[in-house]
Design an enzyme around this catalytic site. Structure first.
Site, PDB file in Angstrom:
ATOM      1  N   ARG A 154       0.846  -1.202   0.000  1.00 62.11           N
ATOM      2  CA  ARG A 154       0.000   0.000   0.000  1.00 62.11           C
ATOM      3  C   ARG A 154       0.889   1.262   0.000  1.00 62.11           C
ATOM      4  NH1 ARG A 154      -0.706   4.652   2.627  1.00 62.11           N
ATOM      5  NH2 ARG A 154      -0.311   3.577   4.596  1.00 62.11           N
ATOM      6  N   HIS A 169       4.080   3.695  12.757  1.00 62.15           N
ATOM      7  CA  HIS A 169       4.308   3.692  11.304  1.00 62.15           C
ATOM      8  C   HIS A 169       5.444   4.680  11.053  1.00 62.15           C
ATOM      9  CE1 HIS A 169       2.787   3.696   7.030  1.00 62.15           C
ATOM     10  NE2 HIS A 169       3.299   4.900   7.041  1.00 62.15           N
ATOM     11  N   HIS A 203       8.666   6.312   8.880  1.00 60.73           N
ATOM     12  CA  HIS A 203       9.357   6.530   7.609  1.00 60.73           C
ATOM     13  C   HIS A 203      10.825   6.808   7.905  1.00 60.73           C
ATOM     14  CE1 HIS A 203       6.250   6.651   4.362  1.00 60.73           C
ATOM     15  NE2 HIS A 203       5.449   6.730   5.412  1.00 60.73           N
ATOM     16  N   CYS A 209       5.267   9.258   0.381  1.00 59.11           N
ATOM     17  CA  CYS A 209       3.855   9.638   0.366  1.00 59.11           C
ATOM     18  C   CYS A 209       3.657  10.708  -0.696  1.00 59.11           C
ATOM     19  CB  CYS A 209       3.443  10.174   1.734  1.00 59.11           C
ATOM     20  SG  CYS A 209       1.774  10.828   1.748  1.00 59.11           S
ATOM     21  N   ASN A 247       9.000   3.870   3.901  1.00 58.41           N
ATOM     22  CA  ASN A 247       8.899   3.368   5.259  1.00 58.41           C
ATOM     23  C   ASN A 247      10.231   2.746   5.660  1.00 58.41           C
ATOM     24  OD1 ASN A 247       5.897   2.744   4.043  1.00 58.41           O
ATOM     25  ND2 ASN A 247       5.885   3.453   6.147  1.00 58.41           N
TER      26      ASN A 247
END
Ligand code: ZN
Length: 305
Positions: free
Chosen positions: A12, A205, A207, A238, A247
């Site tokens: 994703r 999450h 990065h 993103c 990520n």
């Protein structure tokens, strides 16, 4: 039972910014490789506007293919009640609802104020079957590409309403830009966990834009967080967070936890193999270190220093 759970979000977050369409069959083959490496929970796509994110237009097909992968728990990202209904109609049993703490980022991402997104979340919860698993992704929880550092109080205030809507959701604090630092990560998780002890689980999450991805994961782990998002080959970036790279790499996390003696349930050799394939995806921007280190005989030069 693993001591920590690594959630693979490459399909994703890693793919969504890639321009050339990755053929659905290739996405499915990579998912099978990821599952064979031990990854169970995989964010396989999102139900969003196909014009905004054309790479995600085949998420329903990818989701259907997951039914043939025993042990895989596919989660899909949705930004609204309507998209959540679409996902459930396509067979999704595990939804990730995303909203941003930052007003500017939320408007840019989903064209709503954060409060309006909170209302969407409440309506989504009422609209989906009661046994649908829900994760809440709080984007820009630490930092926003437009507003800079986000005050902790602002993130906690938004959580107040969201946790009240579903006290037992898993809550993921997202460092969307990669500009969080370990002290900030530790502080926000400590405050959030103390304020909302009823949450089912907390996740980070991260990065790796500034090279602090692993340090931030470690800081969260020290605060008791046990669920971490990562992207194989460090794919990502993103499209709505200018300059944000991928990520933290799944294989880098697996390596770090293995060295620490913390169980992840992952097969590092198999992970590096799929990461090598992921790094070859046309248009992708791979990151991470372990893939290269383990592909070149351990990365040790002679004479060593
Ligand atoms: Zn992300």
């Amino acid at each position: 039972m693993s001591a920590v759970e690594i959630v693979e979000v490459g399909p994703r977050d890693g793919y969504q910014g890639i321009g050339p369409f990755i053929p659905t069959e290739r996405k499915i083959a990579l998912l099978e490789q990821l599952a064979a490496a031990g990854l169970k929970r995989i964010e396989i796509g999102s139900f969003v506007s196909a014009s905004a994110l054309p790479q995600m237009r085949d998420t329903a097909d990818v989701l259907a293919a997951c039914a043939r992968m025993p042990g895989v728990d596919p989660q899909v990202l949705v930004p609204s009640e309507r998209r959540g209904r679409d996902a459930v109609a396509a067979g999704a049993r595990h939804l990730v609802f995303v909203l941003s703490v930052s007003e500017a980022h939320n408007r840019n991402n989903v064209r709503r104020a954060p409060d309006e997104s909170a209302g969407e979340y409440e309506r989504l919860l009422a609209a989906v079957p009661a046994d649908t698993r829900i994760r809440l992704d709080l984007a820009t929880a630490f930092d926003c590409p437009f507003e800079g550092r986000i005050p902790e109080d602002k993130a906690l205030a938004l959580l107040e309403r969201l946790v009240a809507a579903k006290p037992d959701a898993e809550i993921c604090l997202c460092d969307t830009t990669g500009r969080a630092d370990p002290a900030h990560v530790a502080s926000l998780f400590a405050r959030a966990r103390a304020a909302f002890p009823q949450a089912e689980a907390w996740a980070l999450h991260a990065h790796d834009t500034y090279g602090l991805g692993l340090a931030n994961v470690h800081a969260a782990y020290r605060e008791g967080v046990t669920v971490f998002d990562a992207s194989f080959a460090g794919l990502g970036g993103c499209p709505f967070a200018p300059g944000a790279t991928g990520n933290v790499a799944t294989e880098d996390l697996a390596w770090m936890f293995a060295r620490m003696g913390v169980a992840t349930g992952l097969d590092l050799d198999a992970l590096v193999a799929v990461a090598r394939d992921g790094a070859e995806i046309p248009g992708g921007l791979p990151g991470g270190r372990v893939r290269a280190a383990l592909s070149t005989g351990g990365g040790v030069c002679a004479p060593t220093t």
